[in-house]
Design an enzyme around this catalytic site. Structure first.
Site, short mmCIF file in Angstrom:
data_model
loop_
_atom_site.label_atom_id
_atom_site.label_comp_id
_atom_site.label_asym_id
_atom_site.label_seq_id
_atom_site.Cartn_x
_atom_site.Cartn_y
_atom_site.Cartn_z
N THR A 144 -85.29 113.02 -80.27
CA THR A 144 -84.06 113.67 -81.63
C THR A 144 -83.06 112.99 -80.29
O THR A 144 -82.06 112.53 -81.20
CB THR A 144 -84.54 114.66 -81.78
OG1 THR A 144 -86.10 115.06 -81.62
CG2 THR A 144 -83.83 115.32 -82.71
N LEU A 145 -82.66 113.42 -79.78
CA LEU A 145 -80.87 113.52 -79.71
C LEU A 145 -80.68 112.08 -79.27
O LEU A 145 -79.58 111.00 -80.04
CB LEU A 145 -80.55 114.54 -78.33
CG LEU A 145 -79.65 115.16 -77.99
CD1 LEU A 145 -80.76 115.90 -79.08
CD2 LEU A 145 -79.54 116.05 -76.83
N VAL A 223 -75.11 115.23 -73.09
CA VAL A 223 -75.09 116.40 -73.83
C VAL A 223 -76.11 117.26 -74.12
O VAL A 223 -77.00 117.59 -74.66
CB VAL A 223 -75.01 116.15 -75.42
CG1 VAL A 223 -73.77 116.01 -75.47
CG2 VAL A 223 -75.16 114.37 -75.30
N ALA A 224 -76.99 116.79 -72.52
CA ALA A 224 -78.24 117.44 -72.44
C ALA A 224 -77.96 118.57 -71.29
O ALA A 224 -77.95 120.31 -72.82
CB ALA A 224 -79.38 116.42 -71.76
N ARG A 225 -78.32 118.89 -70.38
CA ARG A 225 -77.87 120.29 -69.60
C ARG A 225 -77.06 120.04 -68.10
O ARG A 225 -77.84 118.37 -67.62
CB ARG A 225 -79.73 120.72 -69.18
CG ARG A 225 -79.86 121.72 -70.93
CD ARG A 225 -78.92 123.17 -70.93
NE ARG A 225 -80.26 123.51 -72.31
CZ ARG A 225 -80.07 123.45 -73.18
NH1 ARG A 225 -79.06 122.63 -73.66
NH2 ARG A 225 -79.98 123.94 -74.39
N GLU A 254 -72.08 128.16 -67.28
CA GLU A 254 -70.99 128.03 -68.81
C GLU A 254 -70.77 129.17 -68.86
O GLU A 254 -72.53 130.07 -68.55
CB GLU A 254 -72.52 127.55 -69.42
CG GLU A 254 -72.28 126.00 -69.44
CD GLU A 254 -73.41 125.33 -70.44
OE1 GLU A 254 -74.01 126.17 -71.63
OE2 GLU A 254 -73.63 124.18 -70.63
N HIS A 273 -70.84 123.10 -75.01
CA HIS A 273 -71.97 122.99 -75.50
C HIS A 273 -72.42 123.63 -77.24
O HIS A 273 -72.68 124.49 -77.08
CB HIS A 273 -72.36 124.50 -74.51
CG HIS A 273 -73.92 124.44 -74.67
ND1 HIS A 273 -75.07 124.90 -73.52
CD2 HIS A 273 -75.02 123.35 -75.33
CE1 HIS A 273 -76.43 124.60 -74.42
NE2 HIS A 273 -76.37 123.27 -74.78
#
Ligand code: NDP
Length: 307
Positions: A144-145, A223-225, A254, A273
């Site tokens: 999706t991303l 933009v994942a983890r 984080e 995030h």
């Protein structure tokens, strides 16, 4: 499975007001209420951001994020708890965020904002700004991303290549690499954009070797983890000019600790995030929950089921 009470766990507050989602789902056949930790046991299903041990007593838990790496899959399985996630809704929001990062680097917008804080009228060097058409981006993860990134960034004239577990083609990408070709995929790209889930296979996928392989004038986007990247190796690559810069939405710890060098490095954009944030987030999640509630009686497979 019969739904008697659906809880909206108050941890979703970090992304949207829980009451908005409860109101959106008010027409479901069972009551939907905002709950704190003390009320988890009064529900048979919950929508949540964070994990709680008490969820292991429920029938079904829905994560408002696509990434479910923080949930203990084995314990869900052992306790017969269904886990669903929110993949499928972040294409446009994350795609636009990534386009924003790329436009900041190409049009120097992050420098202007930084200069404005200091009331400083300072133009870029003649050879700093560039335009995007003809540049290439390799998107690592074409779900999706990745597809959302390809749609938005591709529409700006950037040539898109992708990498996934299978090498089957994906709309929006001119070429697709399989995951054992990571280095070939990223070697020539102007932008390397990471959009894979965090799994045992992707932990520290981006290490010192990967940053060595990238071009010196290439930008890295995550933009994942956070743990998909060996963060000290990334910091080394940035400090030694082995790559040109990075836009980072996610980090190994984080919130990003105040003493992290990433806050102050040139050509690094830090966002907290929130790449997928949109005021419509609760509606997008609500539609997935609604779809699954309608499947409860019909024995149909849950949409976005992970466990
Ligand atoms: P999807 O499941 O739709 O897509 C995952 C993609 O990653 C697929 O293309 C898959 O390959 C690929 N992939 C999985 N494992 C590997 C591997 N070992 N090597 C190469 N490719 C791999 O997920 P989403 O796009 O919805 O989300 C991806 C992740 O992004 C989430 O898990 C979450 O961690 C993160 N995320 C971050 C957000 C933020 O706010 N920053 C917002 C939303 C998500 P294949 O197609 O072959 O199956």
């Amino acid at each position: 499975l019969e739904l008697e009470r659906l809880g909206v766990h108050d941890s979703v507050e970090a992304v949207f007001p829980p009451a908005e989602l409860a109101a959106f789902l008010a027409d479901l056949p069972a009551p939907v209420d905002v709950i704190g930790d003390g009320e988890i046991a009064t529900c048979d299903a919950a929508v949540t951001l964070e994990h709680r041990e008490a969820f292991l007593e429920l029938d079904w838990v829905h994560s408002i994020q696509a990434g479910v790496d923080r949930f203990p899959f084995d314990a869900f399985e052992a306790n017969d708890v269904i886990l669903t996630n929110s993949t499928g809704i972040h294409d446009r929001s994350v795609g636009e965020t990534v386009a924003g990062y790329l436009l900041s680097f190409s049009r120097r917008l992050h420098d202007h904002v930084a200069n404005q804080q200091e009331r400083r009228w300072s133009r870029p060097e003649w050879d700093e700004a560039f335009t995007l058409p003809g540049k290439t981006a390799c998107v690592v993860g074409t779900g999706t991303l990745g597809r959302g990134v390809a749609e938005v960034v591709g529409s700006l004239g950037v040539e898109m290549t992708g990498l996934r577990r299978s090498s089957e083609s994906v709309p929006g990408f001119e070429a697709i690499y399989a995951n054992d070709d990571l280095h070939a995929a990223i070697a020539e790209a102007d932008f390397v954009i990471v959009t894979v889930p965090l799994t045992d296979d992707t932990r520290h996928l981006f290490d010192a070797d990967a940053f060595d392989t990238m071009r010196e004038d290439a930008y890295f986007v995550n933009v994942a983890r956070g743990p998909v990247v060996d963060e000290p190796a990334l910091i080394d690559a940035l400090e030694s000019d082995a790559i040109a810069g990075a836009a980072l939405d996610v980090f190994e710890a984080e919130p990003l600790p105040e003493n992290s060098p990433l806050w102050e490095l040139d050509e690094v954009i830090v966002s907290p995030h929130c790449a997928a944030y949109t005021r419509d987030y609760f509606r997008d999640v609500g539609e997935i929950v609604r779809k699954n509630v309608s499947r409860l009686d019909s024995d149909a497979e849950f949409h976005n089921r992970v466990v």
